[in-house]
Scaffold this motif. Structure first.
Motif, PDB file in Angstrom:
ATOM      1  N   PHE A 130       0.682  -1.166  -0.041  1.00 28.58           N
ATOM      2  CA  PHE A 130       0.085  -0.028   0.034  1.00 28.58           C
ATOM      3  C   PHE A 130       0.708   1.396  -0.121  1.00 28.58           C
ATOM      4  N   ILE A 131       2.063   1.193   0.521  1.00 32.93           N
ATOM      5  CA  ILE A 131       2.775   2.467   0.447  1.00 32.93           C
ATOM      6  C   ILE A 131       3.174   2.708  -0.723  1.00 32.93           C
ATOM      7  N   ASN A 132       3.135   1.818  -2.005  1.00 35.80           N
ATOM      8  CA  ASN A 132       3.616   1.920  -3.077  1.00 35.80           C
ATOM      9  C   ASN A 132       2.287   2.477  -4.090  1.00 35.80           C
ATOM     10  N   ARG A 133       1.135   2.308  -3.292  1.00 37.75           N
ATOM     11  CA  ARG A 133      -0.217   2.898  -3.941  1.00 37.75           C
ATOM     12  C   ARG A 133      -0.503   4.323  -3.400  1.00 37.75           C
ATOM     13  N   GLU A 134       0.430   4.956  -2.646  1.00 33.02           N
ATOM     14  CA  GLU A 134      -0.183   6.140  -2.177  1.00 33.02           C
ATOM     15  C   GLU A 134      -0.287   6.994  -3.433  1.00 33.02           C
ATOM     16  N   SER A 135      -1.074   8.064  -3.417  1.00 35.69           N
ATOM     17  CA  SER A 135      -1.621   9.010  -4.640  1.00 35.69           C
ATOM     18  C   SER A 135      -2.244   8.033  -5.676  1.00 35.69           C
ATOM     19  N   ASP A 136      -2.645   6.891  -5.176  1.00 36.76           N
ATOM     20  CA  ASP A 136      -3.439   6.117  -6.265  1.00 36.76           C
ATOM     21  C   ASP A 136      -5.049   6.007  -5.804  1.00 36.76           C
ATOM     22  N   ILE A 137      -5.843   5.500  -6.625  1.00 29.70           N
ATOM     23  CA  ILE A 137      -6.985   5.261  -6.583  1.00 29.70           C
ATOM     24  C   ILE A 137      -7.226   3.847  -6.250  1.00 29.70           C
ATOM     25  N   ILE A 138      -8.154   3.493  -5.207  1.00 29.14           N
ATOM     26  CA  ILE A 138      -8.517   1.980  -4.917  1.00 29.14           C
ATOM     27  C   ILE A 138     -10.088   1.952  -4.412  1.00 29.14           C
ATOM     28  N   THR A 139     -10.372   0.639  -5.039  1.00 30.76           N
ATOM     29  CA  THR A 139     -11.919   0.263  -4.715  1.00 30.76           C
ATOM     30  C   THR A 139     -12.052  -0.586  -3.501  1.00 30.76           C
ATOM     31  N   GLY A 140     -12.872  -0.401  -2.656  1.00 31.12           N
ATOM     32  CA  GLY A 140     -13.052  -1.182  -1.424  1.00 31.12           C
ATOM     33  C   GLY A 140     -14.691  -1.388  -1.127  1.00 31.12           C
ATOM     34  N   THR A 160      -9.012   3.825   6.341  1.00 30.14           N
ATOM     35  CA  THR A 160      -9.767   4.861   7.076  1.00 30.14           C
ATOM     36  C   THR A 160     -10.342   6.040   6.196  1.00 30.14           C
ATOM     37  N   LEU A 161     -11.536   6.279   6.347  1.00 29.83           N
ATOM     38  CA  LEU A 161     -11.965   7.530   5.529  1.00 29.83           C
ATOM     39  C   LEU A 161     -12.638   8.491   6.605  1.00 29.83           C
ATOM     40  N   SER A 162     -11.803   9.255   6.821  1.00 32.76           N
ATOM     41  CA  SER A 162     -12.212  10.387   8.186  1.00 32.76           C
ATOM     42  C   SER A 162     -13.165  11.279   7.856  1.00 32.76           C
ATOM     43  N   PRO A 163     -13.763  12.086   8.749  1.00 41.84           N
ATOM     44  CA  PRO A 163     -15.008  12.784   8.426  1.00 41.84           C
ATOM     45  C   PRO A 163     -14.580  14.057   7.419  1.00 41.84           C
ATOM     46  N   THR A 164     -13.147  14.538   7.878  1.00 40.06           N
ATOM     47  CA  THR A 164     -12.722  15.608   6.844  1.00 40.06           C
ATOM     48  C   THR A 164     -12.245  15.049   5.326  1.00 40.06           C
ATOM     49  N   GLU A 165     -12.372  13.873   5.278  1.00 33.78           N
ATOM     50  CA  GLU A 165     -12.069  13.418   3.825  1.00 33.78           C
ATOM     51  C   GLU A 165     -13.322  12.922   3.138  1.00 33.78           C
ATOM     52  N   GLN A 166     -14.365  13.085   3.714  1.00 31.46           N
ATOM     53  CA  GLN A 166     -15.566  12.582   3.268  1.00 31.46           C
ATOM     54  C   GLN A 166     -16.441  13.759   2.470  1.00 31.46           C
ATOM     55  N   GLU A 184      -2.416   8.729   2.347  1.00 29.97           N
ATOM     56  CA  GLU A 184      -1.138   8.317   3.156  1.00 29.97           C
ATOM     57  C   GLU A 184      -1.247   6.941   3.984  1.00 29.97           C
ATOM     58  N   VAL A 185      -0.054   6.341   3.857  1.00 28.06           N
ATOM     59  CA  VAL A 185       0.070   4.938   4.498  1.00 28.06           C
ATOM     60  C   VAL A 185       0.940   5.096   5.796  1.00 28.06           C
ATOM     61  N   LYS A 186       0.664   4.760   6.963  1.00 28.18           N
ATOM     62  CA  LYS A 186       1.410   4.897   8.024  1.00 28.18           C
ATOM     63  C   LYS A 186       1.581   3.470   8.504  1.00 28.18           C
ATOM     64  N   LYS A 187       2.861   3.422   9.207  1.00 27.35           N
ATOM     65  CA  LYS A 187       3.433   2.009   9.686  1.00 27.35           C
ATOM     66  C   LYS A 187       3.177   2.149  11.380  1.00 27.35           C
ATOM     67  N   THR A 188       2.085   1.253  11.860  1.00 21.20           N
ATOM     68  CA  THR A 188       1.904   1.334  13.172  1.00 21.20           C
ATOM     69  C   THR A 188       2.099  -0.124  13.782  1.00 21.20           C
ATOM     70  N   THR A 189       2.229  -0.198  15.207  1.00 17.91           N
ATOM     71  CA  THR A 189       2.294  -1.359  15.782  1.00 17.91           C
ATOM     72  C   THR A 189       1.225  -2.428  15.518  1.00 17.91           C
ATOM     73  N   LYS A 190       0.074  -1.821  15.112  1.00 21.10           N
ATOM     74  CA  LYS A 190      -1.075  -2.763  14.679  1.00 21.10           C
ATOM     75  C   LYS A 190      -0.826  -2.755  13.169  1.00 21.10           C
ATOM     76  N   SER A 197      -9.377   9.252   0.978  1.00 13.24           N
ATOM     77  CA  SER A 197     -10.241  10.393   0.800  1.00 13.24           C
ATOM     78  C   SER A 197     -11.120  10.320  -0.487  1.00 13.24           C
ATOM     79  N   ARG A 198     -12.253  10.801  -0.069  1.00 13.31           N
ATOM     80  CA  ARG A 198     -13.373  11.166  -1.311  1.00 13.31           C
ATOM     81  C   ARG A 198     -13.318  12.557  -1.649  1.00 13.31           C
ATOM     82  N   THR A 199     -12.394  13.409  -1.007  1.00 14.44           N
ATOM     83  CA  THR A 199     -12.639  15.104  -1.347  1.00 14.44           C
ATOM     84  C   THR A 199     -11.370  15.291  -2.159  1.00 14.44           C
ATOM     85  N   HIS A 200     -10.023  14.548  -2.231  1.00 10.44           N
ATOM     86  CA  HIS A 200      -8.964  15.016  -2.793  1.00 10.44           C
ATOM     87  C   HIS A 200      -9.009  15.178  -4.308  1.00 10.44           C
TER      88      HIS A 200
END
Length: 347
Positions: A130-140, A160-166, A184-190, A197-200
């Motif tokens: 997914f880090i290689n797909r930053e700035s790309d479109i994806i269907t889910g 995650t589609l946050s309220p500000t990106e809806q 953005e793709v972040k690396k977390t412990t989980k 985003s839907r607004t970008h």
């Protein structure tokens, strides 16, 4: 542990691509902690797993010193010489201290370490994808909505589609297929956290690339985009082939291409503008659907004075100034719009 355990590690190496040696090193490190925790030992120990048989051995380690200050960690040179006459100060003496029931603890610890490492490796694979797909479109598909946040199932992970990106007032229904833009793709412990985003404005760009072969092939280029998500978008396009109409290619036969994008965006209006190197022409086009009478530009200040027919003034400005605002953002110019009668009265 046994030879079956070593064989299992070799199989994991084949299936998951995780080195057997890395796994064994990690298990040995974990077993040191397990030994100290279960047997209340503060001494230095080394754990060794036989690479062939899987047998586990624990060795206490003591440093040879002239004068012992801590008998858990040190041994006197005199005592060391009794074990072997070749020992010198600063040598490390090892003695096996493997407890009788350590095999069971070792097996449990090994299982935990292996499961954890497999999980980490799988998360790493997902992250790299997914880090290689930053700035790309994806269907889910929409998995759930909680506290205003929309979670989109992407197969291997959730985005995650946050309220500000809806998109304002857009409804999100469980199980519905949806296209989003990976911001953005972040690396977390989980594991990887994929922010979409839907607004970008990038979503518009990628949707046109999907729908318009000429853009995908590089014949038609998107020069700029200005967007107020859920309401209106302006997109400036240019053809690199004189035989290809950039605007016509984006509109498509009977408007099919742009309509597919409008449908995906739940009715968001899209103005497709022909780009021009001439600022006067580009600015006049950017105010579409309004017709422009004249344009006067100041290159130094990057400002433009635009005159439109009286009946076109409200159209040129747009509801709450939206059309003028989007045109200014699209062109990068500050635009002052006047009607013909306003210009005459000023004279």
């Amino acid at each position: 542990m046994s030879t079956e355990f070593i064989e299992a590690l070799e199989q994991i190496q084949k299936d998951k691509g995780i080195s057997k040696e890395i796994l064994i090193d990690a298990i040995e490190a974990a077993l040191i902690s397990s030994y100290k925790r279960n047997f209340g030992s503060a001494q230095n120990v080394r754990v060794e797993i036989n690479r062939e048989t899987g047998e586990v051995h624990v060795y206490s380690q003591k440093r040879v010193v002239e004068e012992v200050e801590d008998d858990l960690l040190e041994i006197s040179l005199e005592e060391a010489k009794e074990i072997h006459r070749n020992y010198e100060v600063e040598d490390i003496i090892e003695r096996e201290v493997t407890p009788r029931n350590f095999g069971r603890i070792a097996a449990q610890t090994a299982k935990q370490v292996v499961v954890q490492r497999i999980r980490e490796a799988e998360r790493g694979v997902v992250y790299e994808e997914f880090i290689n797909r930053e700035s790309d479109i994806i269907t889910g598909t929409i998995a759930r909505v909680a506290k205003g946040i929309v979670y989109v199932n992407l197969g291997k992970t959730e985005a995650t589609l946050s309220p500000t990106e809806q998109i304002p007032n857009e409804q999100y229904t469980h199980g519905e297929r949806i296209k989003t833009y990976i911001v953005e793709v972040k690396k977390t412990t989980k594991g990887p956290q994929v922010m979409v985003s839907r607004t970008h404005p990038g979503l518009i760009k990628r949707l046109f690339e999907l729908e318009v072969p000429e853009i995908h092939e590089g014949v038609v280029e998107i020069k700029s985009i200005s967007r107020e998500a859920g309401s209106r978008t302006k997109i400036a396009v240019e053809s690199k082939d004189p035989n290809v109409d950039a605007v016509g290619a984006c509109v498509g036969p009977k408007g099919a291409r742009v309509q597919a994008i409008v449908d995906e965006l739940r009715g968001e209006k899209i103005d497709i503008i022909k780009y021009s190197e001439d600022p006067s022409v580009f600015i006049a086009s950017s105010l579409s659907p309004a017709k422009v009478v004249s344009t006067e530009v100041s290159v130094e200040n990057k400002t433009a004075k635009v005159v439109v027919p009286d009946y076109q003034l409200s159209l040129a400005i747009g509801k709450e100034g939206q059309n003028a605002r989007l045109a200014a953002k699209l062109t990068g110019w500050k635009i002052d719009i006047k009607s013909e009668s306003q210009v005459k009265s000023a004279d």
